[in-house]
Design a protein around this motif. Structure first.
Motif, short mmCIF file in Angstrom:
data_model
loop_
_atom_site.label_atom_id
_atom_site.label_comp_id
_atom_site.label_asym_id
_atom_site.label_seq_id
_atom_site.Cartn_x
_atom_site.Cartn_y
_atom_site.Cartn_z
N SER A 89 0.82 -1.21 0.00
CA SER A 89 0.00 0.00 0.00
C SER A 89 0.85 1.26 0.00
O SER A 89 0.31 2.36 -0.03
CB SER A 89 -0.92 0.00 1.22
N LEU A 90 2.17 1.10 0.07
CA LEU A 90 3.08 2.24 -0.02
C LEU A 90 3.49 2.46 -1.48
O LEU A 90 3.33 1.56 -2.31
CB LEU A 90 4.33 1.99 0.83
N PRO A 91 4.05 3.62 -1.79
CA PRO A 91 4.56 3.82 -3.16
C PRO A 91 5.70 2.85 -3.47
O PRO A 91 6.19 2.13 -2.59
CB PRO A 91 5.06 5.28 -3.13
N LYS A 92 6.16 2.87 -4.70
CA LYS A 92 7.19 1.93 -5.12
C LYS A 92 8.49 2.14 -4.33
O LYS A 92 9.25 1.20 -4.11
CB LYS A 92 7.46 2.09 -6.61
N ASN A 93 8.76 3.39 -3.95
CA ASN A 93 10.00 3.62 -3.19
C ASN A 93 9.88 3.17 -1.74
O ASN A 93 10.83 3.31 -0.96
CB ASN A 93 10.39 5.09 -3.25
N GLN A 94 8.71 2.66 -1.33
CA GLN A 94 8.48 2.12 0.02
C GLN A 94 8.80 3.16 1.10
O GLN A 94 9.27 2.84 2.18
CB GLN A 94 9.31 0.87 0.26
#
Length: 1388
Positions: free
Chosen positions: A892-897
């Motif tokens: 649920s976070l962006p790709k960069n975590q």
């Protein structure tokens, strides 16, 4: 007159035999008169003791004092008195006189500032001529000093009903002589008005009659001394409350047991306060308890004080408006008391004796010894041993008398005594009462009989002379050349000293002894006396021997001190050794971190050194050794110091934020990592601010609290937080800023929750997995969910779960049953609208209950997107034996975590044990978490969930990780030692694995020794493989005590040793031992026999098993039946295999086999030309194809000479696919037995074979069979190695080749790998030790499979049988004839 004395003596002897004298306290002789007739009359112990002893006395000037004393003895004792250690001359003393009972009367005690002749310590001394002297305890006479006041009463006022205190402090010895007057009239003391031990007056619940003029008076003899006068006014009750305050607080006291103590506590205020007491924070109940009395006004009185009364006493005053407290400590001292009193002793001259005396007290008493009234000064022959006991070495006649143990501390002293009687040598020592003879002198006390005595021992010489011991040897006397029944006493003394000591030989017939504990460079005189059953004989001529001088090494450096000069450095100082024994060249400073086992050192030229680079706030131990030209001297004692503290070097860990409501956020964190505290954590500092602003607010938290609720925040606002740890030195680094946003509004709890948005069920055989999503309206508080279920009705059972939970598994259901399930959300108002679902459990025959869904995703996924998605990719990275790092990803976070919101993660873990259902949890705000405090070598499972605001995910899939191993932290337990039946020289040691193994136990080491105090490197060791819990040790000495310790090891190292277990071997060999035991035993020790010729036949019976236990031989007729039967079966199998192989054989393969055959013919068995070639176990035939034992990398492989392996663990595998555990176990033990004596091995019979072709399936099958066999061979019983004994072996019985020697004792230990010298060893798999150990006729061997445990044991038993070589050779020849016939058939 003489007749009367004789009658009295006989009468007293008769009474003494029937009755014992009573045992009063302080008796010098305890046992009463005892007379024992053993050949001649034995002198009796004489009762001589004090009936009354003087006690401490407080007196005043001019008074008369009596110091009581009375002693009992059959002969009236003479009584004298000592003052301060000096005898008083009472004959010419007018004021002091001796009363008839022995008491001392002092008339008109004299005492002035400069003349105090009567004050001091008095001691009563009782003497009986020709018997001895005893002394009493010392008693102190204190004379009250001149009257003077240290404080006087002062005028004061008190409200009616309150308490008042009037001070009158005097010196302690005068306090008992203080009294009070009110208006010049005596004050009568009662429960309301009482006097403190210090002299002060307390008036409680004051009334109008208590007002007046007060003064205190000292009446200590002579003119009374009056204090100043003070007026006490009584005020009416105030109309307004008055502050509560103490006018007298309790003060700490030190008292002696049996005394009384008063804790004063006087408080005033309005309303009138009520006072109560606690001891060690527990309410003190005074009602109905005699020893605790609550005096008027609130003071506490304790009577008959005991050690249990020690503690902190708190006075609590409460008047309803406020409460105040005051504390005081009570310390209790105990006079000396005897736990063990000295006992009377009979002895002979030259013996060593010990008077035992055990005392207790607080403070710890000191002990001194008195002999016949004189102090015993420690010397070479009078020694204080074990702190309190008196040892007398080399008794002489003058040592007779009364010995007293006198114990004293700050609060008292006590004495107890005993009598020593030295008997003539021709009088045996009575067995009653028990004596305290040492082991060196109590084993030759049998009564003597008449008969010839031995002459003097011959040729007494000193065969070994050292600095502190001498070994003497001698020859038997001329009168008894055999000397088997003689014992010897060795008398010795320093030259010029007439006090001899004696040492006795330990067993009859022994003609040597070692005299120890001598002084270096000293001349000693020795003589030896032989003794038979009739008594001691003539003495040998004196022999003078001088001990060698001791190397002059430095003594310990005195006054070693260490102090921390900074958080990372320590300065150590010391002084030059008092006994340097020459110039000190340098010093070596050793230091070690506390709790570690590795010591570091540094060379120092001076008398101080500063060590830098140490760890902060860590304890270190230091010691110093001085060096001179001879080498290192005596080390100092260790001194321990802790480096100074500093600010923490790392921030706190795992800071998480949990938004509670619109105005508060809860913070949780963990302390900085271990080793970075740099001191004692005293608290934490929290900084927080709005994200939109740079100014922050600081809030400090004291103690070790690891959470804090921050309140008073603004609604809907994002805040950042950071935490730092505090020590006394300051603040450490802070965590990174972590943000969270408060809620816009608080949730509503004025109504029940709405219906859950979804409900899903998944039926299994005996359970149903229920999952759901929360109500759509998330503005209403949900405290939890209620799940109802039942067959046909949901109201049979109800279960409530937490509001964060999104799944539940209903267990223990009936198969093939219809269940109705309901789900309701609830809060404090009530339960919401239910949601219904039904499900039918699966039948028993349904095997799909454990499917991929259950295994990989035990928590039902919720299709509704409202809950958060669980973390994915959970991984466990093992860092150490107690730490695992958990990492995960969040889809649920962006790709960069990158985490930009206020979400946090919850990590949970538990051991992967089915019975363990208890999880531990922790919160984290990053995508990783460091789990610490785990157990070594333990499998854990981990899962993670994410929470954001009011939304939470289900638990993620589990990840597993096993912590690294650690050295065992506990020793093997339940160590027992038993003797082997029928073999008294062999013992069996049994044990259980350590309770804290911390890994797979790869082996044990057994240590044993006859000296429990020997250095551990002097003990004999026996290594044992890790899967064994029992072991045999052979060839021990009979009738000898042995001590055993066991140490376990795993891949990380050795654990601690067990406590020493003592075992004494039997006294003699068993009578039923086989006559050939010695022969078979010697063969097992690896000795090479001489050439015994080709006609040698090994015996049928008495051969040793792998552990040396004899077995019964097989019947020879049964042997022949077995051989013939096996041969017939072998032929049938070979014919069938040969026919099958013939059909597959091509002409090309025939040529290759023919070539192979020619090679085989040229390969000879290594040995003499006269050697009898043993029959080959492998059938070489050009048309017969057997599954090979191994594939050789050579295109034409040849099986070369290979030493017979001890077991499968020593077999070199063909590739790296073998079980690595086997090699690890072998390698881990090679080091532990590197000192074990090696033993040559006997080469096996050379065999050669050619492998034509083998498909992959057969190869795999062959390899698998061998691997299984090797695994099974690890469980075989094996003999093991100890360095001082030859190795036993599993040897394959074979006919010894003529003219050559071989070693029949192949080592059986799996701990050593040895190869025959000068023979290249190919990678060859052979049969396991279970097969090699059998002596059976040759048979075709396909790949052997591992037998089960029972079969293995039976094989080992079979391996113990020996067969006649002629019979074996006949059977071999018969079988080879059958092979030739078979060869002709298959070739045609």
């Amino acid at each position: 007159m003489a007749a009367g004395r004789a009658r009295r003596l006989l009468g007293s002897l008769w009474i003494a035999l029937l009755l014992g004298q009573p045992d009063p306290a302080g008796a010098a002789a305890r046992s009463g008169s005892q007379s024992l007739l053993t050949g001649s009359l034995v002198r009796t112990f004489t009762p001589f003791y004090f009936l009354v002893e003087p006690m401490d006395i407080l007196s005043v000037r001019g008074a008369s004092v009596i110091m009581n004393c009375s002693a009992y003895c059959e002969t009236s004792p003479k009584i004298e008195w000592k003052k301060d250690g000096t005898f008083l001359n009472l004959v010419s003393d007018d004021r002091r006189q001796l009363l008839p009972d022995g008491s001392l009367l002092i008339n008109g005690v004299v005492h002035s500032k400069h003349n105090k002749p009567d004050e001091g310590y008095y001691q009563c001394v009782a003497t009986v001529e020709s018997l001895g002297t005893i002394v009493s305890r010392t008693a102190k006479l204190t004379v009250a000093g001149l009257p003077r006041f240290t404080s006087q009463p002062e005028s004061s006022s008190v409200y009616k009903g309150n308490s008042a205190i009037l001070n009158c402090e005097v010196n302690v010895d005068l306090a008992p002589f203080v009294r009070w007057e009110q208006d010049r009239q005596p004050v009568f003391l009662d429960d309301r008005v009482f006097k403190l031990p210090s002299g002060a007056l307390i008036i409680s619940n004051a009334t109008d009659t208590d007002g007046g003029i007060y003064r205190c008076i000292i009446e200590s003899g002579g003119t009374p001394k009056y204090s100043d006068e003070a007026e006490l006014k009584i005020l009416p009750d105030p109309e307004v409350p008055q502050n509560l305050m103490f006018v007298r607080q309790p003060s700490s006291l030190t008292k002696v047991t049996g005394q009384s103590a008063v804790f004063p506590c006087v408080a005033v205020g309005f309303p009138t306060p009520y006072i109560r007491w606690t001891r060690n924070e527990e309410e003190l109940i005074t009602e109905g308890y005699e020893r605790f009395l609550l005096l008027a006004g609130g003071s506490l009185e304790l009577s008959d004080i005991t050690e249990e009364d020690v503690g902190t006493y708190t006075c609590i005053a409460d008047n309803g408006n406020e409460t105040i407290e005051a504390q005081a400590e009570l310390t209790v001292q105990v006079p000396p008391e005897f736990l063990k009193r000295p006992a009377n002793i009979y002895a002979h001259e030259s013996m060593d004796i010990v008077f035992e005396c055990e005392v207790t007290g607080k403070p710890t008493p000191t002990v001194k010894w008195v002999k016949n009234g004189d102090m015993v000064i420690p010397s070479d022959y009078f020694k204080i041993v074990k702190e309190h006991n008196l040892q007398v070495l080399g008794l002489v006649k003058s040592d007779e008398g009364f010995y007293q143990c006198i114990a004293e501390n700050d609060v008292g002293n006590a004495q107890a005594g005993a009598q020593l009687i030295i008997l003539d040598l021709d009088v045996a020592i009575p067995t009653l009462p028990p004596t305290s003879l040492t082991s060196a002198t109590n084993d030759h006390l049998a009564p003597a009989t008449t008969g010839p005595l031995p002459s003097a021992p011959r040729d007494v010489v000193a065969t070994l002379v050292s600095t502190r011991f001498i070994r003497l040897t001698w020859r038997t006397p001329v009168s008894d050349p055999q000397g088997d029944n003689l014992t010897y006493s060795i008398f010795y003394t320093k030259e010029g000293i007439n006090r001899e000591r004696v040492e006795n030989t330990s067993r009859p017939g022994e003609t040597q002894v070692t005299i120890q504990n001598l002084m270096p460079e000293t001349v000693y005189v020795f003589r030896v006396v032989a003794q038979n059953k009739h008594g001691p004989g003539e003495s040998s001529a004196p022999l003078k021997v001088a001990t060698q001088p001791e190397v002059q090494l430095p003594g310990p450096a005195p006054n070693i001190r260490a102090h921390a000069s900074s958080p990372t450095s320590v300065t150590v100082t010391w002084e030059t050794p008092l006994s340097g024994n020459g110039e000190i060249q340098n010093y070596k400073l050793y230091y070690m971190e506390k709790g570690q086992d590795t010591e570091q050192d540094v060379d120092v030229g001076g008398l101080s050194y500063t060590i830098n680079g140490l760890k902060k706030y860590t304890e270190y131990s230091f010691r110093v050794v001085a060096y001179n030209k001879h080498g290192p001297g005596v080390s100092t004692q260790d001194v321990v110091v802790r480096t100074l503290s500093d600010v923490p070097s790392a921030p706190p860990q795992n800071l998480t934020l949990e938004v509670r409501n619109s105005k508060s956020i809860m913070l949780h964190w963990q302390p900085p990592p271990a080793g970075t505290h740099s001191g004692q954590i005293t608290g934490y500092k929290i900084r927080y601010r709005k994200v939109s602003r740079k100014s922050d607010v600081t809030e400090s938290i004291g103690g070790t609290q690891l959470f804090q609720l921050i309140e008073g925040l603004e609604r809907g606002t994002e805040y950042s937080f950071r935490v730092a740890a505090l020590t006394v030195n300051g603040t450490g680094p802070a965590t990174d800023w972590v943000s969270a946003e408060t809620f816009e509004s608080d949730l509503d709890e004025t109504r029940v929750p709405e219906v859950p948005s979804s409900l899903h069920v998944r039926p299994l055989v005996t359970s149903i997995v229920v999952s759901w999503t929360p109500p759509e309206n998330q503005n209403i508080v949900v405290r939890g969910y209620a799940i109802g279920y039942g067959i046909g009705s949901p109201h049979a059972q109800t279960i409530k779960v937490d509001y964060k939970q999104r799944y539940y598994t209903i267990e223990n259901l009936d198969p093939s049953s219809h269940y109705v399930i309901t789900l309701k959300a609830f809060n404090n108002v009530g339960e919401g609208i239910p949601l219904y679902e039904s499900a039918v459990t699966r039948p028993h025959s349904d095997t799909s209950e454990v499917d991929l869904f259950v295994i990989n995703a035990p928590y039902t996924p919720v299709p509704d997107p409202s809950p958060m998605m669980p973390p994915v990719g959970v991984q466990a990275s093992i860092l150490s034996h107690d730490t695992i790092r958990i990492t995960w990803a969040d889809n649920s976070l962006p790709k960069n975590q990158k985490i930009t919101d206020a979400r946090y993660y919850t990590v949970r873990w538990k051991t992967n044990i089915p019975a363990n259902t208890k999880y531990k949890t922790a919160n984290a705000t990053t995508l990783s978490y460091l789990v610490t405090g785990l157990k070594p070598n333990t499998l854990y499972e981990f899962s993670v969930m994410v929470t954001k605001g009011r939304r939470s995910s289900t638990w993620s899939m589990t990840a597993h990780g096993t912590t690294f191993e650690l050295v065992p932290t506990s020793p093997p337990k339940d160590v027992t030692v038993v003797s082997k039946e029928g073999k008294p020289r062999t013992i069996i040691v049994n044990w259980q694995p350590p309770s804290e193994a911390n890994g797979k136990i790869t082996g044990y080491i057994i240590y044993y020794s006859t000296d429990v105090n020997a250095e551990i490197h002097d003990w004999v060791i026996e290594p044992v493989v890790g899967n064994r819990l029992t072991h045999q040790i052979q060839e021990l000495t009979l009738d000898t005590p042995y001590y055993f310790k066991i140490q376990a090891r795993n891949s990380k190292g050795m654990g601690p040793m067990s406590e020493a277990v003592q075992f004494r071997t039997p006294k003699a060999e068993s009578s039923d031992k086989m006559p050939n035991d010695q022969a078979s035993g010697s063969a097992g020790k690896g000795s090479r026999p001489v050439d015994i010729g080709p006609d040698y036949k090994p015996p049928l019976g008495g051969s040793n098993s792998p552990h040396g236990s004899p077995t019964s031989p097989l019947d020879s007729n049964m042997l022949l039946v077995i051989i013939v039967s096996v041969g017939v079966i072998t032929i049938v199998i070979v014919v069938i295999v040969a026919v099958f192989c013939t059909r597959r054989t091509t002409s090309h393969q025939k040529k290759k086999r023919a070539a192979c055959k020619s090679v085989n013919g040229s390969h000879k068995y290594k040995g003499n030309s006269k050697d009898v070639k043993p029959p080959d176990l492998w059938i070489h035939h050009e048309r017969l194809e057997l599954k090979p034992i191994d594939k050789s990398p050579d295109p034409n492989p040849i099986m070369t000479d290979t030493p017979i392996p001890r077991n499968s663990q020593d077999i070199t595998p063909v590739d790296n696919s073998m079980d690595s555990n086997i090699h690890q176990r072998r390698n881990s033990y090679r080091e532990s037995v590197r000192n074990t004596p090696s033993t040559d091995t006997m080469p096996a019979s050379s065999s050669q074979t050619c492998a034509d072709h083998q498909d992959p399936e057969s190869t795999a099958g062959s390899y698998l069979a061998n691997t299984q066999e090797e695994d099974s061979a690890q469980n075989l019983p094996t003999a093991h190695v100890r360095p001082s004994h030859p190795l036993k072996s599993f040897a394959v019985p074979a006919v010894p080749p003529a003219g050559s020697t071989y070693d029949p004792a192949l080592p059986s230990t799996p701990l050593l790998t040895q190869q025959a010298p000068n023979h290249p060893v190919h990678s060859v798999k052979t049969a396991s030790i279970g097969t090699l150990g059998r002596t059976r006729p040759p048979m075709p061997v396909v790949v052997p499979s591992a037998p089960d445990v029972q079969e293995t044991a039976r094989m080992l038993e079979d391996s113990e049988s020996n067969y006649e070589p002629d019979e074996l050779t006949k059977e071999m020849a018969h079988l080879e004839g059958l092979m030739k016939d078979l060869n002709a058939i298959t070739t045609a």
